[in-house]
Design a protein around this motif. Structure first.
Motif, PDB file in Angstrom:
ATOM      1  N   THR A 214       0.859  -1.188   0.000  1.00 44.21           N
ATOM      2  CA  THR A 214       0.000   0.000   0.000  1.00 44.21           C
ATOM      3  C   THR A 214       0.895   1.237   0.000  1.00 44.21           C
ATOM      4  OG1 THR A 214      -0.154  -0.141   2.422  1.00 44.21           O
ATOM      5  CG2 THR A 214      -1.958  -1.114   1.146  1.00 44.21           C
ATOM      6  N   PRO A 215       1.433   1.597  -1.141  1.00 49.12           N
ATOM      7  CA  PRO A 215       2.325   2.771  -1.207  1.00 49.12           C
ATOM      8  C   PRO A 215       1.610   4.037  -0.769  1.00 49.12           C
ATOM      9  CG  PRO A 215       2.416   1.475  -3.227  1.00 49.12           C
ATOM     10  CD  PRO A 215       1.253   0.955  -2.441  1.00 49.12           C
ATOM     11  N   ASN A 216       2.375   4.972  -0.198  1.00 52.67           N
ATOM     12  CA  ASN A 216       1.792   6.234   0.257  1.00 52.67           C
ATOM     13  C   ASN A 216       1.198   7.023  -0.904  1.00 52.67           C
ATOM     14  OD1 ASN A 216       2.457   5.833   2.959  1.00 52.67           O
ATOM     15  ND2 ASN A 216       4.504   6.707   2.701  1.00 52.67           N
ATOM     16  N   VAL A 217       1.909   7.066  -2.009  1.00 47.50           N
ATOM     17  CA  VAL A 217       1.434   7.775  -3.195  1.00 47.50           C
ATOM     18  C   VAL A 217       1.542   6.809  -4.373  1.00 47.50           C
ATOM     19  CG1 VAL A 217       1.744   9.742  -4.731  1.00 47.50           C
ATOM     20  CG2 VAL A 217       2.216   9.995  -2.279  1.00 47.50           C
ATOM     21  N   PHE A 218       0.398   6.351  -4.865  1.00 48.55           N
ATOM     22  CA  PHE A 218       0.393   5.396  -5.970  1.00 48.55           C
ATOM     23  C   PHE A 218      -0.910   5.552  -6.729  1.00 48.55           C
ATOM     24  CE2 PHE A 218       0.035   1.382  -8.164  1.00 48.55           C
ATOM     25  CZ  PHE A 218       1.344   1.011  -8.447  1.00 48.55           C
ATOM     26  N   ASP A 219      -0.813   5.986  -7.968  1.00 56.68           N
ATOM     27  CA  ASP A 219      -1.992   6.167  -8.817  1.00 56.68           C
ATOM     28  C   ASP A 219      -2.222   4.877  -9.604  1.00 56.68           C
ATOM     29  OD1 ASP A 219      -4.000   6.926 -10.507  1.00 56.68           O
ATOM     30  OD2 ASP A 219      -2.818   8.423 -11.607  1.00 56.68           O
ATOM     31  N   ASN A 220      -3.241   4.123  -9.215  1.00 55.38           N
ATOM     32  CA  ASN A 220      -3.527   2.838  -9.842  1.00 55.38           C
ATOM     33  C   ASN A 220      -4.728   2.920 -10.789  1.00 55.38           C
ATOM     34  OD1 ASN A 220      -3.031   0.138 -10.332  1.00 55.38           O
ATOM     35  ND2 ASN A 220      -4.285  -0.585  -8.645  1.00 55.38           N
ATOM     36  N   ASN A 221      -5.083   4.122 -11.217  1.00 51.66           N
ATOM     37  CA  ASN A 221      -6.217   4.298 -12.122  1.00 51.66           C
ATOM     38  C   ASN A 221      -5.761   4.374 -13.575  1.00 51.66           C
ATOM     39  OD1 ASN A 221      -8.051   4.423  -9.946  1.00 51.66           O
ATOM     40  ND2 ASN A 221      -7.636   6.599  -9.679  1.00 51.66           N
ATOM     41  N   ASN A 222      -6.630   3.955 -14.458  1.00 49.17           N
ATOM     42  CA  ASN A 222      -6.427   4.065 -15.903  1.00 49.17           C
ATOM     43  C   ASN A 222      -5.151   3.364 -16.366  1.00 49.17           C
ATOM     44  OD1 ASN A 222      -8.877   5.538 -16.341  1.00 49.17           O
ATOM     45  ND2 ASN A 222      -7.877   7.299 -15.392  1.00 49.17           N
ATOM     46  N   ASP A 223      -4.123   4.094 -16.805  1.00 50.52           N
ATOM     47  CA  ASP A 223      -2.945   3.450 -17.397  1.00 50.52           C
ATOM     48  C   ASP A 223      -1.956   2.983 -16.338  1.00 50.52           C
ATOM     49  OD1 ASP A 223      -2.556   6.207 -16.850  1.00 50.52           O
ATOM     50  OD2 ASP A 223      -0.766   6.239 -18.095  1.00 50.52           O
ATOM     51  N   ILE A 224      -1.275   1.879 -16.646  1.00 53.09           N
ATOM     52  CA  ILE A 224      -0.305   1.285 -15.716  1.00 53.09           C
ATOM     53  C   ILE A 224       0.637   0.378 -16.509  1.00 53.09           C
ATOM     54  CG2 ILE A 224      -1.259  -0.948 -15.007  1.00 53.09           C
ATOM     55  CD1 ILE A 224      -0.532   1.835 -12.486  1.00 53.09           C
ATOM     56  N   HIS A 225       1.815   0.143 -15.976  1.00 50.77           N
ATOM     57  CA  HIS A 225       2.789  -0.745 -16.630  1.00 50.77           C
ATOM     58  C   HIS A 225       3.641  -1.436 -15.561  1.00 50.77           C
ATOM     59  CE1 HIS A 225       6.717  -1.099 -19.236  1.00 50.77           C
ATOM     60  NE2 HIS A 225       6.184  -2.283 -18.943  1.00 50.77           N
ATOM     61  N   TYR A 226       3.357  -2.711 -15.323  1.00 45.99           N
ATOM     62  CA  TYR A 226       4.107  -3.510 -14.354  1.00 45.99           C
ATOM     63  C   TYR A 226       5.153  -4.370 -15.063  1.00 45.99           C
ATOM     64  CZ  TYR A 226       0.352  -2.661 -10.937  1.00 45.99           C
ATOM     65  OH  TYR A 226      -0.561  -2.089 -10.086  1.00 45.99           O
ATOM     66  N   THR A 227       6.234  -4.620 -14.341  1.00 43.63           N
ATOM     67  CA  THR A 227       7.230  -5.608 -14.761  1.00 43.63           C
ATOM     68  C   THR A 227       7.532  -6.502 -13.572  1.00 43.63           C
ATOM     69  OG1 THR A 227       8.253  -4.013 -16.273  1.00 43.63           O
ATOM     70  CG2 THR A 227       9.538  -5.967 -15.715  1.00 43.63           C
ATOM     71  N   LEU A 228       7.638  -7.800 -13.809  1.00 45.78           N
ATOM     72  CA  LEU A 228       8.048  -8.726 -12.752  1.00 45.78           C
ATOM     73  C   LEU A 228       8.648  -9.983 -13.377  1.00 45.78           C
ATOM     74  CD1 LEU A 228       5.790 -11.259 -12.558  1.00 45.78           C
ATOM     75  CD2 LEU A 228       4.395  -9.430 -11.600  1.00 45.78           C
TER      76      LEU A 228
ATOM     77  N   LEU B  78      -8.995   1.624  -9.682  1.00 42.53           N
ATOM     78  CA  LEU B  78      -8.513   0.559  -8.802  1.00 42.53           C
ATOM     79  C   LEU B  78      -7.833   1.172  -7.583  1.00 42.53           C
ATOM     80  CD1 LEU B  78      -6.971  -1.847 -11.465  1.00 42.53           C
ATOM     81  CD2 LEU B  78      -9.139  -2.122 -10.273  1.00 42.53           C
ATOM     82  N   LEU B  79      -8.017   0.531  -6.453  1.00 41.85           N
ATOM     83  CA  LEU B  79      -7.377   0.996  -5.220  1.00 41.85           C
ATOM     84  C   LEU B  79      -5.865   0.783  -5.288  1.00 41.85           C
ATOM     85  CD1 LEU B  79      -9.934  -0.508  -2.679  1.00 41.85           C
ATOM     86  CD2 LEU B  79      -9.698   1.906  -3.295  1.00 41.85           C
ATOM     87  N   PRO B  80      -5.097   1.609  -4.595  1.00 43.35           N
ATOM     88  CA  PRO B  80      -3.635   1.487  -4.619  1.00 43.35           C
ATOM     89  C   PRO B  80      -3.098   0.431  -3.656  1.00 43.35           C
ATOM     90  CG  PRO B  80      -4.239   3.376  -3.309  1.00 43.35           C
ATOM     91  CD  PRO B  80      -5.535   2.820  -3.865  1.00 43.35           C
ATOM     92  N   THR B  81      -3.835  -0.654  -3.495  1.00 44.27           N
ATOM     93  CA  THR B  81      -3.352  -1.803  -2.734  1.00 44.27           C
ATOM     94  C   THR B  81      -3.101  -2.926  -3.730  1.00 44.27           C
ATOM     95  OG1 THR B  81      -4.629  -1.171  -0.778  1.00 44.27           O
ATOM     96  CG2 THR B  81      -3.857  -3.448  -0.903  1.00 44.27           C
ATOM     97  N   ILE B  82      -1.856  -3.348  -3.835  1.00 44.86           N
ATOM     98  CA  ILE B  82      -1.461  -4.318  -4.848  1.00 44.86           C
ATOM     99  C   ILE B  82      -1.137  -5.637  -4.155  1.00 44.86           C
ATOM    100  CG2 ILE B  82       0.009  -4.733  -6.851  1.00 44.86           C
ATOM    101  CD1 ILE B  82      -1.582  -2.067  -6.892  1.00 44.86           C
ATOM    102  N   TYR B  83      -1.868  -6.674  -4.512  1.00 48.70           N
ATOM    103  CA  TYR B  83      -1.659  -8.001  -3.945  1.00 48.70           C
ATOM    104  C   TYR B  83      -0.735  -8.809  -4.849  1.00 48.70           C
ATOM    105  CZ  TYR B  83      -5.592  -6.968  -0.863  1.00 48.70           C
ATOM    106  OH  TYR B  83      -6.421  -6.399   0.073  1.00 48.70           O
ATOM    107  N   ILE B  84       0.237  -9.449  -4.245  1.00 51.40           N
ATOM    108  CA  ILE B  84       1.198 -10.273  -4.973  1.00 51.40           C
ATOM    109  C   ILE B  84       1.131 -11.695  -4.425  1.00 51.40           C
ATOM    110  CG2 ILE B  84       3.615 -10.604  -5.628  1.00 51.40           C
ATOM    111  CD1 ILE B  84       2.446  -8.028  -6.741  1.00 51.40           C
ATOM    112  N   GLY B  85       0.948 -12.659  -5.304  1.00 49.75           N
ATOM    113  CA  GLY B  85       0.971 -14.064  -4.899  1.00 49.75           C
ATOM    114  C   GLY B  85      -0.342 -14.616  -4.389  1.00 49.75           C
ATOM    115  N   GLY B  86      -1.401 -13.811  -4.362  1.00 52.01           N
ATOM    116  CA  GLY B  86      -2.682 -14.306  -3.867  1.00 52.01           C
ATOM    117  C   GLY B  86      -3.561 -13.184  -3.366  1.00 52.01           C
TER     118      GLY B  86
END
Length: 220
Positions: free
Chosen positions: A39-53, A162-170
């Motif tokens: 849950t980052p302090n400042v993270f815009d999770n709306n509209n456009d996004i680009h993840y790498t993992l 989308l809320l700025p809470t990102i779940y990883i692994g489940g």
């Protein structure tokens, strides 16, 4: 002028590749019955996004990344039957006109016990150099043993919330009868728009996810 554009474009790609190669984050080991979230302090999770993992597993099914919104929007990257899947549910602003979702699936087997790189794009601006046309792509590309496979569409999507809470692994509850929490390793999780490297989880469910990876993955 055309030559200058192409030179600038090539230089940009070189700089971008070098920057991306330096984005190395921690490696997380998932036992299959846990997850982490950020849950980052400042993270815009709306509209456009680009993840790498990067991930490594021998198991066929598992959630890699998940996020949801207050009004029904949600997004998931996961494996099913050893193949990668991307799901986006995007309700209309009023909830009456339907939704603008996405479902893309790869044909490539990814539960090979080796590191696989994935880039996830959601309504991400894409410039085609020859025509200089700007389009927005949604989907993913996966790199397996040096070969890149692309699975995109270029449909217009708006008002993704989308809320700025990102779940990883489940996730804290079951999302599917067939796809469960992830078993294996995930590392170098980065988001381009927010320039955010996922390092320190806000939650490690039951403290079961290790913040260091073994040299090999558990056989399925």
């Amino acid at each position: 002028m055309e030559l200058i554009f192409h030179v600038v474009w090539v230089c940009f790609l070189v700089v971008l590749a070098e920057a991306q190669s330096s984005r190395e984050g921690p490696c997380f080991e998932f036992p299959g019955d846990s997850f982490i979230h950020f849950t980052p302090n400042v993270f815009d999770n709306n509209n456009d996004i680009h993840y790498t993992l990067h991930f490594r597993t021998t198991h066929e099914n598992g959630i890699l990344l998940y996020a949801r919104g207050q009004d029904g929007d949600d997004e998931a990257l996961y494996t099913r039957n050893g193949k990668l899947r991307y799901h986006l549910f995007n309700t209309s602003p009023t909830g009456i006109e339907g939704y603008f979702g996405a479902f893309l699936e790869g044909d490539e087997t990814v539960n090979i016990g080796q590191w696989v790189k994935v880039q996830v794009y959601r309504s991400w601006k894409h410039i085609e150099p020859p025509q200089r046309r700007v389009k927005r792509k949604t989907g993913f590309e996966v790199e397996i043993e040096g070969v890149v496979y692309k699975h995109f569409d270029y449909l217009e999507r708006r008002d993704i919330s989308l809320l700025p809470t990102i779940y990883i692994g489940g996730y804290r509850e079951s999302l599917s009868s067939t796809v469960h929490n992830f078993t294996g390793q995930i590392k170098n999780i980065y988001e381009e728009k927010n320039a955010y490297l996922f390092e320190n989880p806000s939650l490690n469910y039951m403290s079961k996810v290790s913040l260091a990876c073994l040299d090999s993955v558990e056989p399925s």
